[in-house]
Write a protein that holds these residues in place. Structure first.
Motif, PDB file in Angstrom:
ATOM      1  N   ARG A 172      38.776  89.707  46.471  1.00 34.64           N
ATOM      2  CA  ARG A 172      38.161  88.207  46.942  1.00 34.64           C
ATOM      3  C   ARG A 172      38.035  88.636  48.028  1.00 34.64           C
ATOM      4  O   ARG A 172      38.659  88.544  48.638  1.00 34.64           O
ATOM      5  N   ARG A 173      36.665  88.006  48.536  1.00 38.62           N
ATOM      6  CA  ARG A 173      36.680  87.664  50.053  1.00 38.62           C
ATOM      7  C   ARG A 173      35.609  86.329  50.288  1.00 38.62           C
ATOM      8  O   ARG A 173      35.057  85.324  49.562  1.00 38.62           O
ATOM      9  N   LYS A 174      36.925  85.875  51.130  1.00 38.98           N
ATOM     10  CA  LYS A 174      36.433  84.035  51.594  1.00 38.98           C
ATOM     11  C   LYS A 174      34.715  83.837  51.340  1.00 38.98           C
ATOM     12  O   LYS A 174      34.592  83.091  51.206  1.00 38.98           O
ATOM     13  N   HIS A 206      32.474  85.677  50.726  1.00 40.69           N
ATOM     14  CA  HIS A 206      31.190  86.751  49.807  1.00 40.69           C
ATOM     15  C   HIS A 206      31.861  86.350  48.473  1.00 40.69           C
ATOM     16  O   HIS A 206      31.157  86.494  47.922  1.00 40.69           O
TER      17      HIS A 206
END
Length: 310
Positions: A59-61, A63
């Motif tokens: 989980r990338r904010k 992307h």
């Protein structure tokens, strides 16, 4: 029946939240689609990872989320479990003899105009509580969607079928040449590809149709002069009607005129006398068919055949 030795440590809600997040690509989009908070989606995925003891996604904010290999595998199982749960709920709510629920159907684009209207109308009339959703796409993409559980069934040509796919034959069609009505060879009942070797071709550029057409030309000993490429069956016919080249197709509409009203003719191919291509209904080999899917297969075999005009 196998005995249940332990209660699963995850819930259908967690699987649902994970599946929607994977499909949407971001936590925020999943939350909007499900009408819940972003924190609810995030927490459900975290709890699911804890229960399964694997990391399902990164989980990338900025992307969104990216599935891990384990996440991709879990997603496939989640789709199957949730489909069975939905089927159980639908069948429990209605008569045991009445089918209900949704079916996800795939269809190769050139087959869709002749197959889908017949199928959607006829099957819905017979089973009004079943909703059939359809997707058109390239044959390799449709097969991948079958294997990942996104589709229940797909109508395909018998070309480049993966070994993990089971299929039944619905009917057969012979490839033919499409020519402008004023073409010198249009007066013949049968046209040789070698007689078109020096003329421009309009290639239906959608896998595997393009591969199949070029292979047929190679077998006939010619290398076609491809002037235009299109992924649209009707665009190819329209370009032929304008006299911009010839095309090789399998499906044949009832109307031998283009959208502009220009006439085209369909002629048998001399080098392919007796050759036909099968149209298939396909599904994943290791998937248990629902009653809805089994009924749709039976309906297609009954109504889509060489003896039944479509």
């Amino acid at each position: 029946m196998d005995k249940l030795d332990a209660v699963p440590a995850f819930s259908l809600r967690q699987l649902t939240y994970f599946l929607v997040a994977a499909e949407e690509g971001t936590i925020s989009s999943a939350a909007a689609r499900l009408h819940v908070s972003q924190s609810a989606i995030s927490l459900a995925i975290t709890e699911l990872e804890r229960a399964l003891k694997v990391q399902l996604c990164v989980r990338r904010k900025a992307h969104g989320i990216t599935l891990t290999p384990s996440g991709t595998q879990v997603l496939h199982h989640a789709r199957a479990l949730l489909r069975h749960a939905t089927e159980l709920q639908a069948e429990s709510a209605g008569s045991p003899d009445e089918l209900s629920g949704r079916l996800a159907m795939g269809c190769y684009p050139t087959l869709a105009p002749t197959v889908l209207p017949h199928l959607l109308h006829g099957f819905s009339t017979r089973h009004p509580r079943v909703t059939v959703d359809f997707t058109e796409g390239a044959q390799d993409a449709l097969q991948q969607s079958l294997l990942t559980g996104e589709l229940d069934l797909a109508v395909l040509y018998d070309m480049e079928i993966q070994p993990e796919i089971v299929q039944v034959e619905l009917y057969r069609r012979a490839p033919h040449v499409v020519l402008p009505a004023a073409h010198p060879l249009a007066a013949l009942n049968e046209v040789a590809l070698r007689d078109l070797a020096d003329e421009p071709m309009i290639l239906l550029d959608s896998s595997p149709s393009s591969h199949h057409t070029l292979r047929m030309c190679a077998d006939a000993g010619i290398k076609p002069l491809v002037r235009h490429r299109t992924s649209s069956f009707e665009t190819a016919r329209s370009l032929v009607g304008r006299g911009l080249g010839y095309a090789v197709q399998i499906q044949r509409p009832a109307n031998d005129r283009t959208y502009e009203g220009l006439p085209v003719v369909h002629r048998a191919i001399a080098e392919l006398r007796g050759y036909e291509v099968a149209v298939l209904l396909a599904w994943p080999r290791h998937t248990r068919l629902s009653r809805r899917a089994a009924s749709l297969i039976a309906f297609c075999q009954e109504t889509l055949s060489d003896d039944v005009p479509i």
